[in-house]
Scaffold this motif. Sequence first.
Motif, mmCIF file in Angstrom:
data_model
loop_
_atom_site.group_PDB
_atom_site.id
_atom_site.type_symbol
_atom_site.label_atom_id
_atom_site.label_comp_id
_atom_site.label_asym_id
_atom_site.label_seq_id
_atom_site.Cartn_x
_atom_site.Cartn_y
_atom_site.Cartn_z
ATOM 1 N N PHE A 1 7.601 -11.049 -13.177
ATOM 2 C CA PHE A 1 6.644 -9.511 -12.594
ATOM 3 C C PHE A 1 6.818 -9.030 -13.671
ATOM 4 N N THR A 2 6.574 -7.581 -14.094
ATOM 5 C CA THR A 2 6.123 -6.721 -14.980
ATOM 6 C C THR A 2 5.591 -5.899 -14.664
ATOM 7 N N VAL A 3 6.100 -4.396 -15.390
ATOM 8 C CA VAL A 3 5.708 -2.721 -14.610
ATOM 9 C C VAL A 3 5.632 -1.842 -15.853
ATOM 10 N N GLN A 4 4.384 -1.320 -15.742
ATOM 11 C CA GLN A 4 4.070 0.098 -16.366
ATOM 12 C C GLN A 4 5.214 1.418 -16.803
ATOM 13 N N PHE A 5 5.727 1.338 -15.660
ATOM 14 C CA PHE A 5 6.730 2.506 -15.711
ATOM 15 C C PHE A 5 8.419 2.165 -15.473
ATOM 16 N N HIS A 6 8.856 3.411 -15.324
ATOM 17 C CA HIS A 6 10.258 2.905 -15.657
ATOM 18 C C HIS A 6 11.320 3.534 -14.030
ATOM 19 N N PRO B 1 16.405 11.292 -15.494
ATOM 20 C CA PRO B 1 17.462 11.529 -14.352
ATOM 21 C C PRO B 1 16.035 11.041 -12.940
ATOM 22 N N GLY B 2 15.275 10.383 -13.393
ATOM 23 C CA GLY B 2 14.114 10.576 -11.939
ATOM 24 C C GLY B 2 13.682 10.934 -12.185
ATOM 25 N N PRO B 3 12.122 10.190 -11.254
ATOM 26 C CA PRO B 3 12.493 9.853 -9.353
ATOM 27 C C PRO B 3 13.026 8.160 -9.611
ATOM 28 N N GLN B 4 13.787 8.284 -8.513
ATOM 29 C CA GLN B 4 14.066 6.127 -8.713
ATOM 30 C C GLN B 4 13.710 5.597 -7.171
ATOM 31 N N ASP B 5 12.384 6.501 -6.925
ATOM 32 C CA ASP B 5 11.810 5.694 -5.700
ATOM 33 C C ASP B 5 11.766 4.245 -6.222
ATOM 34 N N SER B 6 11.225 3.705 -7.116
ATOM 35 C CA SER B 6 11.097 2.330 -7.944
ATOM 36 C C SER B 6 11.842 1.774 -8.166
ATOM 37 N N GLU B 7 13.882 1.914 -7.839
ATOM 38 C CA GLU B 7 14.777 1.231 -8.222
ATOM 39 C C GLU B 7 14.967 -0.188 -7.923
ATOM 40 N N PHE B 8 13.917 0.149 -6.371
ATOM 41 C CA PHE B 8 14.288 -1.550 -5.881
ATOM 42 C C PHE B 8 14.056 -2.568 -6.277
ATOM 43 N N LEU B 9 13.041 -2.284 -7.232
ATOM 44 C CA LEU B 9 12.733 -3.392 -8.362
ATOM 45 C C LEU B 9 14.191 -4.436 -9.407
ATOM 46 N N PHE B 10 15.315 -3.253 -9.123
ATOM 47 C CA PHE B 10 16.040 -4.471 -9.646
ATOM 48 C C PHE B 10 16.638 -5.154 -8.937
ATOM 49 N N ASP B 11 16.703 -4.905 -7.969
ATOM 50 C CA ASP B 11 16.620 -5.894 -6.253
ATOM 51 C C ASP B 11 16.077 -6.825 -6.316
ATOM 52 N N GLU B 12 14.348 -6.783 -6.830
ATOM 53 C CA GLU B 12 13.892 -7.674 -6.671
ATOM 54 C C GLU B 12 13.893 -8.613 -7.954
ATOM 55 N N PHE B 13 14.489 -8.455 -8.534
ATOM 56 C CA PHE B 13 14.659 -9.102 -10.104
ATOM 57 C C PHE B 13 16.004 -9.601 -9.510
ATOM 58 N N ILE B 14 16.803 -9.353 -9.289
ATOM 59 C CA ILE B 14 18.316 -10.280 -8.422
ATOM 60 C C ILE B 14 17.670 -11.584 -7.727
ATOM 61 N N ASN C 1 0.767 -1.075 0.338
ATOM 62 C CA ASN C 1 0.156 0.213 0.202
ATOM 63 C C ASN C 1 0.919 0.745 -0.311
ATOM 64 N N ARG C 2 2.129 0.937 -0.477
ATOM 65 C CA ARG C 2 3.354 2.186 -0.361
ATOM 66 C C ARG C 2 3.071 3.257 -2.188
ATOM 67 N N VAL C 3 3.520 4.343 -2.406
ATOM 68 C CA VAL C 3 2.630 4.816 -3.024
ATOM 69 C C VAL C 3 4.479 5.331 -3.282
ATOM 70 N N TYR C 4 5.137 5.091 -5.367
ATOM 71 C CA TYR C 4 6.155 5.564 -5.542
ATOM 72 C C TYR C 4 5.620 6.749 -6.660
ATOM 73 N N LEU C 5 6.708 7.967 -7.020
ATOM 74 C CA LEU C 5 6.811 9.061 -8.309
ATOM 75 C C LEU C 5 7.604 8.121 -9.020
ATOM 76 N N SER C 6 7.341 7.862 -10.404
ATOM 77 C CA SER C 6 7.318 6.989 -11.140
ATOM 78 C C SER C 6 8.105 8.271 -12.544
ATOM 79 N N SER C 7 8.658 7.470 -13.864
ATOM 80 C CA SER C 7 8.912 8.267 -14.588
ATOM 81 C C SER C 7 8.113 7.067 -15.422
ATOM 82 N N GLN C 8 7.696 7.821 -16.642
ATOM 83 C CA GLN C 8 6.642 6.758 -17.618
ATOM 84 C C GLN C 8 6.485 8.046 -18.808
ATOM 85 N N ASN C 9 6.567 6.554 -19.601
ATOM 86 C CA ASN C 9 6.197 6.913 -21.124
ATOM 87 C C ASN C 9 5.620 6.289 -22.181
#
Length: 359
Positions: A329-334, A339-352, A283-291
């Motif tokens: 797992f898949t995500v629509q955002f980046h 240059p950011g935001p990097q709130d969801s960068e932890f998803l790469f750690d989850e992939f590892i 239930n946490r909200v993250y700011l994301s970069s999208q395109n």
Amino acid sequence: MKAYLILEDGNVFTGVSIGAMKEVISEIVFNTSMTGYLEVLTDPSYAGQAVVMTYPLIGNYGVCYEDMESYKAWPDGFIVREISRRASNFRSEDSIETFLKNQNISGIAGIDTRALTKILREKGTMNGMITSNENYNLDEVINKLKEYSPKEVVQKVTCKEKIEYKPEKFIKKVALIDLGTKNNIAKSLVKRGCAVTVYPAATKAEEIIGEKPDGIMLSNGPGDPKECSDIIKEIKKLYDSDIPIFAICLGHQLMALANGGDTHKLKYGHRGANHPVKNLKNNRVYLSSQNHGFVVTEGSIDKQIAEPSFVNVNDGTIEGLHYLGKNIFTVQFHPEACPGPQDSEFLFDEFIHMMEVSK
């Protein structure tokens, strides 16, 4: 020199020409980021589109070539309120005006980008023409705009042969399928100790599986996901292989289509660096970069195959999927946002972690 932006609905904006002096027809989209214009220009996901920057002053920190997300610029056009004549940044190597000219990108400045963005929000994304020809015939231009549709854009942006990135010591091998990938996806994996092999989009699943990667990444990319029918067939084979998979943006959409899901086009898309997404697990909200202009249609995938993991806080659209009984797992955002935001960068750690657990 005067330039004109002519929209499919008949609206005409008059400004000044910037960049290359050529006439272009393209899909007009807007991006709300306040920084990162170079990353926008070099993101392959913008192939077949002309980008409106809603932030009024563009180019004020110049161009640093190290920040490019691919080897060239991809949009057909660039549309701004005001382009900075002078850059103030110790890292700057060039001006944005010179960059556009060298990259052969047509542009227009000096128009009311707020009014233009309101039109695109109210009427939806539409085609437009950037031209310096003051003797244009409006009816003829509108007919051309209505007929325009970019085709095979993934084939246009993907690499032509395999590319390898290897840190001195690596812990995992990752196959990155290049659907229009940004450099920072590979960098994010290499930083975490992965040897990355980038494959062209048309690579057969058998070749990738045969090289025994520890994990597979499906990248971002441009265009309508349903046009990638051959790629979708190969992704289905990768799904059946039981190799851990992490997919971003277009890759997320293609994985859904490969498993019976559906996609549809948004009215004006999500493009910017401030889109809130909610993680349904904590239930946490993250700011994301999208395109992106397309999304996975809610409820289109069998609940026994996948479940939503992230949703968009603004409009409730699906922003992530977790595939049940699979290391996917898949995500629509980046999450590699640069240059950011990097709130969801932890998803790469989850992939590892997922690759480690699967072994």
